[in-house]
Design a protein around this motif. Sequence first.
Motif, PDB file in Angstrom:
ATOM      1  N   ARG A  85      -2.783  11.004 -14.718  1.00 16.57           N
ATOM      2  CA  ARG A  85      -3.417  10.474 -13.513  1.00 16.57           C
ATOM      3  C   ARG A  85      -4.047  11.616 -12.719  1.00 16.57           C
ATOM      4  NH1 ARG A  85      -1.986   6.848  -8.359  1.00 16.57           N
ATOM      5  NH2 ARG A  85      -3.575   5.304  -8.860  1.00 16.57           N
TER       6      ARG A  85
ATOM      7  N   ASP B  65      -8.450   1.080  -9.692  1.00 14.95           N
ATOM      8  CA  ASP B  65      -8.693   1.474  -8.304  1.00 14.95           C
ATOM      9  C   ASP B  65     -10.065   2.114  -8.208  1.00 14.95           C
ATOM     10  OD1 ASP B  65      -6.204   0.623  -7.674  1.00 14.95           O
ATOM     11  OD2 ASP B  65      -5.303   2.613  -7.499  1.00 14.95           O
TER      12      ASP B  65
ATOM     13  N   ARG C 197      -7.425  11.977  -6.338  1.00 19.19           N
ATOM     14  CA  ARG C 197      -8.531  11.189  -5.802  1.00 19.19           C
ATOM     15  C   ARG C 197      -9.824  11.988  -5.814  1.00 19.19           C
ATOM     16  NH1 ARG C 197      -9.412   7.351  -2.142  1.00 19.19           N
ATOM     17  NH2 ARG C 197      -7.844   5.710  -2.070  1.00 19.19           N
TER      18      ARG C 197
ATOM     19  N   ASP D 250     -10.822   4.707  -6.532  1.00 16.45           N
ATOM     20  CA  ASP D 250     -10.793   6.135  -6.198  1.00 16.45           C
ATOM     21  C   ASP D 250     -10.841   7.054  -7.419  1.00 16.45           C
ATOM     22  OD1 ASP D 250      -8.316   5.747  -7.228  1.00 16.45           O
ATOM     23  OD2 ASP D 250      -7.210   6.280  -5.427  1.00 16.45           O
TER      24      ASP D 250
ATOM     25  N   GLN E 288      -8.741   7.683  -9.644  1.00 18.91           N
ATOM     26  CA  GLN E 288      -7.520   8.367 -10.075  1.00 18.91           C
ATOM     27  C   GLN E 288      -7.204   7.985 -11.507  1.00 18.91           C
ATOM     28  OE1 GLN E 288      -4.838   7.469  -6.479  1.00 18.91           O
ATOM     29  NE2 GLN E 288      -4.186   9.470  -7.192  1.00 18.91           N
TER      30      GLN E 288
HETATM   31 MG    MG Z   1      -5.352   6.069  -5.344  1.00 16.76          MG
END
Ligand code: MG
Length: 319
Positions: free
Chosen positions: A206, A98, A209, A100, A102
Amino acid sequence: MDKTERPAISVVAPCFNEEGVLPEFLRRVGAVLDGLPGTAEIVLVDDGSSDGTWRMMTEAAARDSRVTAVRLMRNHGHQLALTAGLSICRGERILIIDADLQDPPELLPDMMALMDGADGGGEADVVYGQRRRREGESLFKRGTAAAFYRLIDRLTEVEIPCDTGDFRLINRRVLDLLLAMPERHRFIRGMVAWIGGRQVPLVYDRKARVAGESKYPLKRMLRFAIDAITGFSVLPLMASMTIGWIMAAVGFAFFVYSILGWLLDDTMPGWASLMAAIGLLAGMQFLMLGVIGAYLGRLYDQSKGRPLFMIRDIVGGGR
Ligand code: MG
Ligand code: UDP
């Protein structure tokens, strides 16, 4: 790089209104790729953003020859945007990530090593990120995510590993198989799990963001969950079969009970025949619905057009 030559690695990231994170994303991914041997490319897919995402992407492509910017006609959603990027990338190995941040791109060298067989199990086809902790996500998001992964596990036949997203490194063989599946409602992590081969986890934490907010509001999450379940299970379709058996049994009991009542003469006229008819008919109807469900399920499976089998290697025989 020659047009026909494959880069060693492709990084594919779908982006929907990610102007807040893109510069940082490119900086970090660029640094990671600099540290790896071999050629690399970054495929960014703009999924119909309405902010400055596309402009940033084209600027990045002009600056860095490794970057390919792809813009979709409109917003297609995460899974289709990702599929677009996957169909365009040319790498031998493909990192799905992704935009972002993360999921830390810095894990790529570890993933590469695992794919080479650093765990002693031989070359892997897929190295998937498995989340140990999720930072900066609400209790609600974590709760629904946990429930979702467990429900999927109960309902579906493929073993889709718990607490994984699409963050993973896959090889060309798996990618080609993935792209050979024409289904429209795509649940990519499930499809990759379905393909099989040697798939190994890499456990990580994780992060929150870096900027912007989640593009998965509750409504989208629900739709995603429905795609996941219906894409990998026809159990809901067959549920009427189970209900049908129960209803048929209850209906039959009613039938016997009302006939007995009629014989013993303690019922109102017409009651016995009515109850018997209703009970039996309801049971039969549900059973027949279940039968239709069973056929529909097969038809549905067929219509997905997935490959019948997937060969991993052929050795010898002059091939
Ligand atoms: Mg995300
Ligand atoms: N995304 C996309 N199209 C969409 C929604 C999301 O391309 O319609 C991208 C988004 O830019 C991000 C990734 O998909 O790179 C995951 O989305 P998000 O981070 O919002 O999901 P979450 O991590 O909250 O589940």
